[in-house]
Design a protein around this motif. Structure first.
Motif, PDB file in Angstrom:
ATOM      1  N   ASP A  11     -15.547   5.243 -63.015  1.00 38.66           N
ATOM      2  CA  ASP A  11     -15.411   3.841 -62.612  1.00 38.66           C
ATOM      3  C   ASP A  11     -15.191   2.927 -63.822  1.00 38.66           C
ATOM      4  O   ASP A  11     -14.463   1.944 -63.736  1.00 38.66           O
ATOM      5  CB  ASP A  11     -16.645   3.379 -61.840  1.00 38.66           C
ATOM      6  CG  ASP A  11     -16.797   4.116 -60.518  1.00 38.66           C
ATOM      7  OD1 ASP A  11     -15.756   4.480 -59.917  1.00 38.66           O
ATOM      8  OD2 ASP A  11     -17.945   4.347 -60.094  1.00 38.66           O
ATOM      9  N   ASN A  12     -15.821   3.274 -64.947  1.00 36.65           N
ATOM     10  CA  ASN A  12     -15.679   2.472 -66.171  1.00 36.65           C
ATOM     11  C   ASN A  12     -14.432   2.830 -66.972  1.00 36.65           C
ATOM     12  O   ASN A  12     -14.210   2.292 -68.050  1.00 36.65           O
ATOM     13  CB  ASN A  12     -16.914   2.653 -67.061  1.00 36.65           C
ATOM     14  CG  ASN A  12     -18.151   2.065 -66.436  1.00 36.65           C
ATOM     15  OD1 ASN A  12     -18.081   1.207 -65.562  1.00 36.65           O
ATOM     16  ND2 ASN A  12     -19.315   2.536 -66.852  1.00 36.65           N
ATOM     17  N   LYS A  13     -13.645   3.788 -66.453  1.00 40.18           N
ATOM     18  CA  LYS A  13     -12.420   4.259 -67.112  1.00 40.18           C
ATOM     19  C   LYS A  13     -12.684   4.756 -68.528  1.00 40.18           C
ATOM     20  O   LYS A  13     -11.934   4.509 -69.459  1.00 40.18           O
ATOM     21  CB  LYS A  13     -11.350   3.170 -67.091  1.00 40.18           C
ATOM     22  CG  LYS A  13     -10.963   2.810 -65.690  1.00 40.18           C
ATOM     23  CD  LYS A  13      -9.890   1.785 -65.617  1.00 40.18           C
ATOM     24  CE  LYS A  13      -9.609   1.584 -64.133  1.00 40.18           C
ATOM     25  NZ  LYS A  13      -8.788   0.510 -63.818  1.00 40.18           N
ATOM     26  N   LYS A  42     -12.088   9.854 -56.021  1.00 39.32           N
ATOM     27  CA  LYS A  42     -11.624   9.306 -57.296  1.00 39.32           C
ATOM     28  C   LYS A  42     -10.457  10.136 -57.830  1.00 39.32           C
ATOM     29  O   LYS A  42     -10.356  11.316 -57.558  1.00 39.32           O
ATOM     30  CB  LYS A  42     -12.764   9.300 -58.305  1.00 39.32           C
ATOM     31  CG  LYS A  42     -13.951   8.480 -57.820  1.00 39.32           C
ATOM     32  CD  LYS A  42     -15.070   8.447 -58.792  1.00 39.32           C
ATOM     33  CE  LYS A  42     -16.292   7.737 -58.280  1.00 39.32           C
ATOM     34  NZ  LYS A  42     -16.103   6.409 -57.791  1.00 39.32           N
ATOM     35  N   ASN A  43      -9.560   9.486 -58.560  1.00 36.89           N
ATOM     36  CA  ASN A  43      -8.452  10.179 -59.205  1.00 36.89           C
ATOM     37  C   ASN A  43      -8.888  10.624 -60.589  1.00 36.89           C
ATOM     38  O   ASN A  43      -9.494   9.855 -61.331  1.00 36.89           O
ATOM     39  CB  ASN A  43      -7.243   9.257 -59.344  1.00 36.89           C
ATOM     40  CG  ASN A  43      -6.670   8.882 -58.006  1.00 36.89           C
ATOM     41  OD1 ASN A  43      -6.560   9.708 -57.120  1.00 36.89           O
ATOM     42  ND2 ASN A  43      -6.311   7.623 -57.851  1.00 36.89           N
TER      43      ASN A  43
END
Length: 57
Positions: A11-13, A42-43
């Motif tokens: 989520d935080n990349k 998620k990808n």
């Protein structure tokens, strides 16, 4: 490892790099995290360092 298993880094990349001595299950653990992330919708991208270097060229 608890932080990684929450998938917050996705989520935080944030990128993660698993560094331990050989035969400690890095690939197995990374694959399990990837599967967990996919199940959560998620990808993800799972790539080896050698392939990453080739892609970055």
């Amino acid at each position: 490892m608890e932080y990684l298993e929450t998938l917050t880094f996705v989520d935080n990349k944030e990128n993660i790099i698993l560094i331990v001595t050989p035969k400690y299950g890095k690939t197995h653990y990374a694959t399990a995290l990837g599967i967990k992330a996919c199940i959560a919708g998620k990808n993800i991208l799972f790539i080896s360092v050698s392939n990453l270097v080739i892609e970055l060229r």
